[in-house]
Design a protein around this motif. Structure first.
Motif, mmCIF file in Angstrom:
data_model
loop_
_atom_site.group_PDB
_atom_site.id
_atom_site.type_symbol
_atom_site.label_atom_id
_atom_site.label_comp_id
_atom_site.label_asym_id
_atom_site.label_seq_id
_atom_site.Cartn_x
_atom_site.Cartn_y
_atom_site.Cartn_z
ATOM 1 N N ASN A 46 24.441 -29.968 3.163
ATOM 2 C CA ASN A 46 24.235 -31.407 3.348
ATOM 3 C C ASN A 46 23.468 -32.030 2.183
ATOM 4 O O ASN A 46 22.367 -31.588 1.849
ATOM 5 C CB ASN A 46 23.480 -31.661 4.658
ATOM 6 N N TRP A 48 22.426 -35.116 2.300
ATOM 7 C CA TRP A 48 21.746 -36.300 2.839
ATOM 8 C C TRP A 48 20.441 -36.540 2.095
ATOM 9 O O TRP A 48 19.686 -35.613 1.803
ATOM 10 C CB TRP A 48 21.425 -36.112 4.326
ATOM 11 N N ASN A 55 24.885 -41.452 0.622
ATOM 12 C CA ASN A 55 24.942 -40.302 1.534
ATOM 13 C C ASN A 55 23.945 -40.435 2.685
ATOM 14 O O ASN A 55 23.686 -39.454 3.394
ATOM 15 C CB ASN A 55 24.660 -39.006 0.770
ATOM 16 N N PHE A 58 24.652 -39.078 6.346
ATOM 17 C CA PHE A 58 25.157 -37.712 6.473
ATOM 18 C C PHE A 58 24.523 -36.912 7.602
ATOM 19 O O PHE A 58 25.109 -35.928 8.062
ATOM 20 C CB PHE A 58 24.988 -36.960 5.145
ATOM 21 N N SER A 83 20.186 -33.506 -3.780
ATOM 22 C CA SER A 83 21.098 -34.644 -3.657
ATOM 23 C C SER A 83 20.990 -35.525 -4.893
ATOM 24 O O SER A 83 19.885 -35.831 -5.352
ATOM 25 C CB SER A 83 20.752 -35.461 -2.405
ATOM 26 N N CYS A 120 29.670 -34.270 1.005
ATOM 27 C CA CYS A 120 29.404 -34.877 -0.293
ATOM 28 C C CYS A 120 30.025 -36.275 -0.363
ATOM 29 O O CYS A 120 31.006 -36.565 0.309
ATOM 30 C CB CYS A 120 29.938 -34.001 -1.422
ATOM 31 N N GLY A 121 29.437 -37.113 -1.177
ATOM 32 C CA GLY A 121 29.943 -38.480 -1.300
ATOM 33 C C GLY A 121 29.664 -39.073 -2.658
ATOM 34 O O GLY A 121 30.566 -39.271 -3.461
ATOM 35 N N CYS A 122 28.377 -39.353 -2.935
ATOM 36 C CA CYS A 122 28.014 -39.982 -4.204
ATOM 37 C C CYS A 122 28.496 -39.117 -5.372
ATOM 38 O O CYS A 122 28.597 -37.893 -5.276
ATOM 39 C CB CYS A 122 26.509 -40.193 -4.274
ATOM 40 N N THR A 125 27.576 -35.447 -6.319
ATOM 41 C CA THR A 125 27.418 -34.501 -5.220
ATOM 42 C C THR A 125 28.708 -33.728 -4.968
ATOM 43 O O THR A 125 28.670 -32.549 -4.629
ATOM 44 C CB THR A 125 26.953 -35.196 -3.925
ATOM 45 N N GLY A 145 31.924 -38.522 2.361
ATOM 46 C CA GLY A 145 31.209 -39.494 3.182
ATOM 47 C C GLY A 145 31.968 -40.777 3.422
ATOM 48 O O GLY A 145 31.700 -41.514 4.361
ATOM 49 N N HIS A 193 29.939 -44.761 -0.148
ATOM 50 C CA HIS A 193 29.889 -44.873 -1.600
ATOM 51 C C HIS A 193 30.680 -46.098 -2.057
ATOM 52 O O HIS A 193 31.199 -46.861 -1.236
ATOM 53 C CB HIS A 193 30.376 -43.585 -2.259
#
Length: 571
Positions: A46, A48, A55, A58, A83, A120-122, A125, A145, A193
């Motif tokens: 994670n 987060w 994120n 998360f 992160s 993961c998102g940004c 990540t 995300g 994001h």
């Protein structure tokens, strides 16, 4: 065939003192005996963090993943890793991508995990988690995300790409600084994001086109309840992947990488895709070179009408049918037999996809833009290559000759770009040095340099810009990036001076500076590096070992992997 013994049994299946230690301390969390009885242990990796706003949802998303794991009879364990928040980290999140990948790799290898779900998102990540997981190579699935909802300000839709436009409007007095406060609140109005096809969305599309996620992962908005459904289904699926022993190396074949490159061209994905995919290929052991990106992208037009190359947003892509519709439009171009995380081929995953908006997702025969989303340039200015995003550039600048206006580093650029005595006109080529992997260090997203104020006041909105740095996936313009070798390495790019004539020919895939070999040799004799590479701790480790952009900017000792076996046992 006998079922393969779970990796986690080397911890929880032990007798005597060792098993006692491994199980007893876990039980202080209220875990009963039967949870340790041959259940697949699934790690939820994670990213987060409240310092990574993309994120920030998360923890909630992780609960949906856990429900799926429990439903399938698995044992979920959530763990944090570093992160990387694109908007806040200084000097740049890219400096820490490789560090986060090390965190992921060692966290997975060191612990009793049979499979892993990557949350993961940004921007960074996603590649950092995938890179780290590749170096261990156990069953893995990715859950992104999701993009935020499209912004809306006074009836006008907006997203991250508009930041660059508003910035220029403030510089030229078209809007006041105070108005930006209301625009801020109107743009980022939900979790998730960037709402455009920036780097985060490009990475989400990358993992889906590689086959590392369930179909539809890339475009579901973060605020949509269907994002939680996908997370739960991913938790359900990873348990079965462990039983099938379906690992990253089974999915990430050369064909899968080729598919991802073709899809990135078709969606107008971020130029950062190149540097991240190269690094992932290096970790999993697939031979991939910068020139491959051009060969695979060259004849693929832009079929996704999304900012910054087009008009619409990621939310619109989802409503239009998502990435599976794009994949189906590329059916005759993709490798159809690549296996994916759900155990099906990629062709099976998109075979029933239906498009609902032909303005958002067009076809190869009638594309939104005939220009491809990526081109690789070579020449004496960039001996090892450079990248440009033709779909987000100005057609009239695709062939251009102009005199260089050189900035030796980002501080030099900020100090002089708006000065009255800067000798520049709209035909000039802005050159920014020493913002590469080692020279900055970390290769920041400053390549889409703001135009000089005196040029903006003429109504000019684009110029050719060249740097050894990167550009945000939300950026646009005729911007050449990732020049390799970077200026800090003392190659040809470092030798360019103001007034040198530069020739760009995107159709011919060339970028050259009019300096004779003799003159270059003479300049190199006189060259004094602008930046002394110093530092301590991780930054020193990074600058000592980071590779150049055309190799993915991974650190040389991280290429490849160590596998999942733990060689020493402390108990």
């Amino acid at each position: 065939m006998a079922e393969k013994e779970l990796r986690s049994r080397a911890w929880f299946g032990r007798k005597g003192k060792d098993g006692f230690i491994y199980r007893a301390w876990m039980k202080n969390q209220g875990i009963p005996d039967y949870e340790f009885e041959n259940k697949p242990v699934i790690g939820i990796c994670n990213t987060w963090s409240e310092l990574t706003p993309c994120n920030a949802h998360f923890r909630e998303l992780s609960e949906s993943v856990k429900r799926g794991i429990l439903e399938a009879g698995g044992f979920p364990v959530e763990f944090p890793v570093m992160s990387l928040g694109e908007t806040l980290m200084k000097p740049t999140a890219m400096l820490y991508r490789n560090l986060a990948s090390m965190d992921v790799e060692e966290s997975i290898r060191a612990n009793p995990l049979d499979g892993v779900v990557l949350l993961c998102g940004c921007d960074k990540t996603t590649p950092s988690l995938v890179m780290g997981a590749c170096s261990v190579d156990i069953p893995t699935i990715v859950v992104s995300g999701g993009p935020m909802l499209t912004g809306n300000h006074r009836g006008q839709q907006l997203g991250t790409s508009d930041i660059w436009r508003y910035h220029d409007d403030v510089r030229t007095g078209k809007i006041l600084e105070e108005e930006l406060l209301t625009i801020e609140a109107a743009m980022c109005r939900s979790h998730g994001h960037c709402a455009v096809m920036g780097t985060a969305s490009s990475m989400a599309c990358m993992v889906e086109s590689l086959g590392l996620s369930l179909p539809g992962n890339a475009a579901i908005p973060a605020a949509d309840s269907r994002r939680k459904v996908l997370a739960q289904l991913s938790g359900l699926r990873i348990v079965q992947m462990v039983k099938e022993d379906l690992k990253l190396s089974d999915i990430l074949t050369r064909k899968a990488f080729e598919n991802a490159i073709k899809v990135n061209a078709a969606i107008g994905g971020s130029t950062n895709f190149v540097i991240h995919l190269l690094a992932i290929a290096g970790r999993i052991g697939v031979q991939l070179e910068l020139k491959d990106f051009d060969a695979l992208s060259k004849n693929i037009p832009l079929i996704a009408n999304l900012q910054p190359s087009g008009k619409y947003f990621m939310e619109d892509l989802f409503y239009a049918g998502g990435l599976p519709v794009v994949l189906k439009a590329l059916d005759g171009i993709l490798h159809r037999d690549c296996i994916t995380a759900n155990g099906q081929t990629i062709a099976a995953n998109y075979s029933k996809a239906i498009g609902y908006n032909s303005e958002v997702i067009t076809t190869v025969d009638a594309p939104f833009n005939t220009a491809t989303g990526l081109a690789i340039l070579t020449g004496n200015l960039c001996e090892n290559g450079a990248v440009i995003k033709p779909s987000a550039a100005s057609p009239h600048l695709m062939q251009h000759i102009g005199k260089a206006v050189v900035f030796e580093n980002i501080e030099d650029f900020k100090a002089r770009i708006d000065t009255d005595d800067l000798e520049v006109d709209e035909t000039s080529v802005l050159v920014l040095k020493n913002v590469g992997p080692r020279g900055y260090p970390g290769m920041p997203e400053v390549g889409n340099m703001g135009l000089p104020k005196k040029i903006l006041e003429k109504g000019v909105q684009d110029m050719v810009r060249i740097s050894d740095g990167r550009m945000s996936g939300t950026g646009f313009g005729t911007v050449i990036l990732h020049v390799s070798p970077e200026a800090a390495m003392g190659g040809n790019f470092a030798m360019i001076r103001t007034g040198d004539v530069i020739t760009l020919d995107v159709a011919g895939r060339s970028l050259n500076v009019a300096i004779t070999p003799e003159e270059l040799a003479e300049r190199k004799k006189q060259y004094i590096p602008q930046n002394e590479i110093t530092g301590r701790g991780y930054v020193k480790l990074y600058t000592d070992h980071v590779q150049q952009a055309h190799l993915g900017a991974d650190m040389d000792f991280l290429v490849g992997g160590s596998g999942s076996k733990v060689l020493r046992d402390s108990h």
